[in-house]
Design a protein around this motif. Structure first.
Motif, short mmCIF file in Angstrom:
data_model
loop_
_atom_site.label_atom_id
_atom_site.label_comp_id
_atom_site.label_asym_id
_atom_site.label_seq_id
_atom_site.Cartn_x
_atom_site.Cartn_y
_atom_site.Cartn_z
N SER A 49 57.18 -39.21 34.28
CA SER A 49 57.94 -37.90 33.70
C SER A 49 59.35 -38.11 33.68
O SER A 49 59.94 -37.03 33.46
N VAL A 50 59.72 -39.28 33.46
CA VAL A 50 61.22 -39.36 33.34
C VAL A 50 61.57 -38.76 32.18
O VAL A 50 60.95 -39.06 30.93
N SER A 51 62.90 -38.28 32.06
CA SER A 51 63.40 -37.66 30.81
C SER A 51 64.55 -38.21 30.56
O SER A 51 65.45 -38.38 31.16
N ALA A 52 64.53 -38.92 29.44
CA ALA A 52 65.70 -39.59 28.57
C ALA A 52 66.76 -39.05 28.75
O ALA A 52 68.04 -39.20 28.86
N PHE A 53 66.64 -37.42 28.11
CA PHE A 53 67.78 -36.47 28.16
C PHE A 53 68.34 -36.20 29.47
O PHE A 53 69.90 -36.27 29.75
N ALA A 54 67.69 -36.10 30.41
CA ALA A 54 68.21 -35.88 31.93
C ALA A 54 68.83 -36.90 32.38
O ALA A 54 70.04 -36.96 32.81
N LEU A 55 68.39 -38.10 32.12
CA LEU A 55 69.00 -39.51 32.79
C LEU A 55 70.12 -39.64 31.90
O LEU A 55 71.26 -40.03 32.64
N GLY A 56 70.25 -39.40 30.73
CA GLY A 56 71.45 -39.56 29.66
C GLY A 56 72.63 -38.83 30.12
O GLY A 56 73.89 -39.30 30.36
N ILE A 57 72.18 -37.40 30.43
CA ILE A 57 73.50 -36.59 30.96
C ILE A 57 73.91 -37.00 32.23
O ILE A 57 75.13 -36.88 32.68
N GLY A 58 72.92 -37.21 33.22
CA GLY A 58 73.30 -37.69 34.56
C GLY A 58 74.21 -38.92 34.76
O GLY A 58 75.45 -39.06 35.17
N LEU A 59 74.09 -40.07 33.74
CA LEU A 59 74.82 -41.30 33.49
C LEU A 59 75.98 -40.98 32.97
O LEU A 59 77.07 -41.57 33.45
N ALA A 60 76.06 -40.20 31.96
CA ALA A 60 77.34 -39.91 31.14
C ALA A 60 78.12 -39.11 32.11
O ALA A 60 79.58 -39.47 31.97
N THR A 61 77.87 -38.07 33.08
CA THR A 61 78.64 -37.50 34.00
C THR A 61 79.18 -38.57 35.10
O THR A 61 80.58 -38.69 35.25
N MET A 62 78.38 -39.58 35.34
CA MET A 62 78.76 -40.38 36.34
C MET A 62 80.13 -41.14 35.88
O MET A 62 81.17 -41.55 36.28
N VAL A 63 79.68 -41.83 34.55
CA VAL A 63 80.67 -42.83 34.02
C VAL A 63 82.03 -41.78 33.81
O VAL A 63 83.16 -42.56 33.80
N MET A 64 81.77 -40.55 33.16
CA MET A 64 83.21 -39.81 33.01
C MET A 64 83.91 -39.55 34.37
O MET A 64 85.27 -39.66 34.19
N ILE A 65 83.22 -39.03 35.22
CA ILE A 65 83.82 -38.95 36.69
C ILE A 65 84.83 -40.27 36.92
O ILE A 65 85.86 -40.27 37.50
N ILE A 66 84.03 -41.48 36.93
CA ILE A 66 84.83 -42.77 37.31
C ILE A 66 85.91 -43.15 36.46
O ILE A 66 87.06 -43.50 37.10
N VAL A 67 85.64 -42.93 35.09
CA VAL A 67 86.93 -43.14 34.28
C VAL A 67 87.87 -42.38 34.51
O VAL A 67 89.17 -42.81 34.57
N LEU A 68 87.70 -41.08 34.39
CA LEU A 68 88.98 -40.02 34.68
C LEU A 68 89.51 -40.16 35.90
O LEU A 68 90.74 -40.03 36.06
N ARG A 69 88.57 -40.75 36.97
CA ARG A 69 89.47 -40.86 38.38
C ARG A 69 90.36 -41.84 38.27
O ARG A 69 91.43 -42.10 38.97
#
Length: 415
Positions: free
Chosen positions: A168-188
């Protein structure tokens, strides 16, 4: 046991207030999504995290023994809170938190804050890494958008349930989660002093709302967030309930005391200061009593938020008070907006928080310590993940103190 705010106010300047104001608002932007995410991961309603950040955060800064400590709900409590709610209900958690506050008041008056030096470091490290593992695994469901009726509390059962729901993995959910993580790391990395955390979670959550993506949000899962603080009330107390919840209250008190004092020690190194341990324990006691009266979660000093406060220019406890009042203002004026925050974005945030909690840059150093220390760390970690928090801490401290006595005896003998 004098609060630090009484020491800083007589010489307080306008320049210090300007620094504290900027730092307080900055930390509030970091604390808001974290408080929501920690409450949800703990099995509580999201607003409980906000209430805790406001009430406990205010009291910890007002009464605490550190110049720059920021208090509120923390990741270390997720496992404890989830277990207490599962076994005793949310009203049981409130009573256990209230009891823990009283225990910490007694400990503070007895000057037990100095005893933190006797807790073996490998136990603290193993416990912290174990908590991080449990937090990260608990966020897999929301990160992947899995369709599951309920997530088991037991670690092995949880892994099995997540595996069974893999289709039941959702590609949309995974994409949003990964995008958030990448942005946090880059901005930090680009702007360490900038509250990139709230920006990252806000941007990905805005994308979910604007594009009407099939992704869970706080509102879709929990309904609208309240716009006011609840009316304070005493928890329901009975002799049977007190006996039943005493072990949980002791664990909460121990954990809150240890984490707050460790956070204050980290802050001391960053600012070249000296905190007052017993005043800090007393403040944690009042903060947890206050949080319980408002129906909040257990609270303690938060290392990540305290470090953010220092980096943002916080000078005195006024910064922590500003942080709490800023979150209160957001709750009063913009609570509906927080409902749009996407669950995978918050899951990504907590997974990164867990990674940072485990301090991976120290792992190599841990492996170069004496064999007994390595075994103690791994034993605490193993018990933390696969057994029980109380067992992990109790057995870890017992074995650690026994090893310390053995070393001391060996040293005396060799002399």
């Amino acid at each position: 046991m004098k609060p630090k705010i009484l020491t800083t106010l007589p010489t307080y300047t306008r320049a210090q207030f300007a620094s504290d104001l900027v730092a307080g608002v900055t930390v509030a932007m970091v604390a808001l999504p974290l408080s929501l995410a920690i409450a949800i991961a703990s099995g509580a309603a999201p607003e409980k995290g906000i209430v805790t950040a406001i009430v406990a955060g205010f009291l910890i800064s007002l009464l605490g023994g550190s110049r720059v400590q920021i208090g509120g709900p923390t990741g270390a409590f997720i496992v404890v809170v989830f277990g207490v709610i599962s076994e005793h209900g949310y009203d049981g958690l409130v009573l256990a938190t209230f009891m823990a506050g009283i225990i910490m008041l007694i400990a503070g008056y007895l000057k037990a804050g100095n005893l933190v030096a006797y807790v073996p470091e490998p136990v603290i490290n193993g416990f912290t890494i174990g908590i991080a593992v449990i937090i990260a695994v608990s966020q897999i469901k929301d990160l992947l958008g899995l369709s599951m009726a309920a997530v088991p509390a037991d670690f092995i059962a949880k892994i099995e349930a997540l595996w069974l729901a893999r289709q039941s993995v959702s590609a949309f959910a995974l994409g949003i989660g990964l995008a958030t993580m990448v942005m946090i790391i880059v901005l930090r990395r680009l702007w360490p002093k900038f509250p990139g955390l709230i920006v990252a979670v806000g941007l990905t959550s805005t994308l979910v709302a604007m594009a009407a993506l099939p992704v869970e949000t706080i509102f879709s899962q929990f309904g609208p967030l309240p716009r006011t603080l609840p009316v304070p009330a005493f928890p329901q107390i009975s002799v049977e309930r007190l006996q039943e919840l005493l072990p949980s209250a002791l664990v909460i008190a121990f954990l809150a005391s240890i984490e707050s004092l460790l956070s204050a020690m980290v802050a001391d190194k960053m600012i070249g200061g000296h905190h007052r341990p017993n005043a800090e324990v007393l403040a944690q006691g009042f903060a947890n009593i206050g949080s319980a009266l408002f129906g909040g979660l257990p609270a303690t000093g938060a290392i990540a938020r305290t470090a953010t406060n220092v980096r943002a220019g916080g000078k005195t406890p006024i910064a922590g008070i500003v942080h709490a009042l800023t979150i209160l203002l957001i709750m009063l004026l913009a609570a509906p907006l927080a409902g749009y925050l996407a669950m995978p974005a918050l899951a990504g945030l907590l997974i990164l928080t867990a990674w940072n909690m485990s301090e991976p840059h120290k792992w190599r150093g841990y492996m170069q310590t004496p064999t007994a220390d390595r075994i103690l760390l791994l034993l605490t970690l193993f018990l933390m993940v696969f057994a029980d928090l109380t067992v992990a801490i109790g057995l870890g401290v017992f074995v650690g103190l026994a090893l310390r006595l053995r070393r001391n005896k060996a040293g005396i003998t060799s002399d």
